[in-house]
Write a protein that holds these residues in place. Sequence first.
Motif, mmCIF file in Angstrom:
data_model
loop_
_atom_site.group_PDB
_atom_site.id
_atom_site.type_symbol
_atom_site.label_atom_id
_atom_site.label_comp_id
_atom_site.label_asym_id
_atom_site.label_seq_id
_atom_site.Cartn_x
_atom_site.Cartn_y
_atom_site.Cartn_z
ATOM 1 N N VAL A 166 0.857 -1.178 0.000
ATOM 2 C CA VAL A 166 0.000 0.000 0.000
ATOM 3 C C VAL A 166 0.897 1.233 0.000
ATOM 4 O O VAL A 166 1.920 1.273 0.691
ATOM 5 N N ALA A 167 0.536 2.234 -0.768
ATOM 6 C CA ALA A 167 1.365 3.428 -0.893
ATOM 7 C C ALA A 167 1.437 4.191 0.429
ATOM 8 O O ALA A 167 0.497 4.169 1.238
ATOM 9 N N ASP A 168 2.547 4.867 0.630
ATOM 10 C CA ASP A 168 2.723 5.679 1.835
ATOM 11 C C ASP A 168 1.649 6.764 1.903
ATOM 12 O O ASP A 168 1.324 7.403 0.901
ATOM 13 N N GLY A 169 1.149 6.962 3.096
ATOM 14 C CA GLY A 169 0.169 8.023 3.312
ATOM 15 C C GLY A 169 -1.250 7.644 2.974
ATOM 16 O O GLY A 169 -2.167 8.449 3.194
ATOM 17 N N ILE A 170 -1.463 6.458 2.449
ATOM 18 C CA ILE A 170 -2.820 6.026 2.118
ATOM 19 C C ILE A 170 -3.431 5.378 3.353
ATOM 20 O O ILE A 170 -3.023 4.295 3.777
ATOM 21 N N ARG A 171 -4.386 6.051 3.927
ATOM 22 C CA ARG A 171 -5.078 5.566 5.124
ATOM 23 C C ARG A 171 -6.523 6.060 5.063
ATOM 24 O O ARG A 171 -6.840 6.999 4.325
ATOM 25 N N PRO A 172 -7.413 5.455 5.820
ATOM 26 C CA PRO A 172 -8.814 5.862 5.776
ATOM 27 C C PRO A 172 -9.003 7.351 6.062
ATOM 28 O O PRO A 172 -8.375 7.924 6.964
ATOM 29 N N GLY A 173 -9.866 7.962 5.274
ATOM 30 C CA GLY A 173 -10.169 9.367 5.447
ATOM 31 C C GLY A 173 -9.332 10.301 4.598
ATOM 32 O O GLY A 173 -9.646 11.487 4.508
ATOM 33 N N VAL A 174 -8.279 9.790 3.968
ATOM 34 C CA VAL A 174 -7.414 10.631 3.137
ATOM 35 C C VAL A 174 -8.090 10.881 1.797
ATOM 36 O O VAL A 174 -8.593 9.945 1.167
ATOM 37 N N ARG A 175 -8.090 12.127 1.356
ATOM 38 C CA ARG A 175 -8.650 12.451 0.041
ATOM 39 C C ARG A 175 -7.587 12.207 -1.024
ATOM 40 O O ARG A 175 -6.420 12.576 -0.848
ATOM 41 N N VAL A 176 -8.002 11.603 -2.128
ATOM 42 C CA VAL A 176 -7.093 11.303 -3.231
ATOM 43 C C VAL A 176 -7.674 11.859 -4.523
ATOM 44 O O VAL A 176 -8.881 12.103 -4.625
ATOM 45 N N LYS A 177 -6.795 12.041 -5.492
ATOM 46 C CA LYS A 177 -7.198 12.504 -6.812
ATOM 47 C C LYS A 177 -7.216 11.330 -7.786
ATOM 48 O O LYS A 177 -6.551 10.315 -7.567
ATOM 49 N N ALA A 178 -7.949 11.473 -8.868
ATOM 50 C CA ALA A 178 -7.936 10.444 -9.915
ATOM 51 C C ALA A 178 -6.527 10.280 -10.442
ATOM 52 O O ALA A 178 -5.845 11.257 -10.742
ATOM 53 N N GLY A 179 -6.069 9.029 -10.530
ATOM 54 C CA GLY A 179 -4.721 8.749 -11.010
ATOM 55 C C GLY A 179 -3.667 8.746 -9.928
ATOM 56 O O GLY A 179 -2.490 8.464 -10.225
ATOM 57 N N GLN A 180 -4.023 9.018 -8.678
ATOM 58 C CA GLN A 180 -3.040 9.039 -7.588
ATOM 59 C C GLN A 180 -2.697 7.621 -7.157
ATOM 60 O O GLN A 180 -3.554 6.736 -7.091
ATOM 61 N N LEU A 181 -1.441 7.386 -6.831
ATOM 62 C CA LEU A 181 -0.969 6.063 -6.439
ATOM 63 C C LEU A 181 -1.608 5.612 -5.130
ATOM 64 O O LEU A 181 -1.567 6.321 -4.128
#
Length: 300
Positions: A166-181
């Motif tokens: 799992v990519a660093d910083g990816i945790r529940p509640g984090v907002r991501v953009k389309a195409g983000q790892l």
Amino acid sequence: MQSGHIGRWVAVVGALLLTGACTQATGLAGVSAKSPSTAPVTGTPQVTATIPNTVPSAEHQAAEQPPNGDDPVQVPPPKLSKHTYAFPVKGCKTTYQRKLLVLPKTTIWAKQGCAFVAPIGGVVDEVNTLNRWSPATDAGSDREGKFVTIVGDDGVRYLGGHLDSVADGIRPGVRVKAGQLLGRVGRTGNARDTGPNLYFAISWKTGPAFWWVRRGMVKPWDYLDAWETGNRTYSPREETLKLRGKLGETPGCTVQCAGTVARQQPTTAPQSSTTPKPKKTRKAQEPEVITPSIAPFGQQ
């Protein structure tokens, strides 16, 4: 007297001869009395007309050739929704299933370590960084191994499983953009004995207890086709809304629900008269779960 008579006779004869000659030459009113005739043709007639050249000139050929067209005008595909999507594997050659096998999901085959990216902007919903799957039990909730789910701005939940990491910083509640790892393609879970791939599924948000919903409710391949080569505004929102309304938010499990019950080995050692102290067991890590900070499904 005789000579004068002879002279008059000569004059009369001459006048008659002259009148006959004039009559044969002109006829009446100056029209020849002689029938017209065509002179006989002798020998081979010679053609004096010019025969045109049958081979067209270079200028004529150029005039008949259609002109070269301009470069095609790139017309953008029609906008089908207000959302923009990205193919979930980035920077790698992929193949994927386009038919229903067991569950309404697809397997995207790609090399180990290829990037799994967010198919749409949204909020991370669940993250599981521990591969707990075991072939001895084949628990349904563990089959995807390491996985990430997001709830997109379209209200749809997307799952990427069998991840290597799992990519660093990816945790529940984090907002991501389309195409983000979000993670890297791997073979965790029940993909251990297969090639690396991404388990990709479309559903709607439920609690972690209803794991069979997140495993896939909507067939994804038509949307993947559009996002990869066609229209990136083609959205599964309407189909997901319709199916959720038909089945309810938490339908019961119907496919691949039960795992394998591990067989208990018979105890051959003699029973001790004393009660053994319980051993400390390490609690298995559960997926992190958080309620995304977006409106409920269907109200975006």
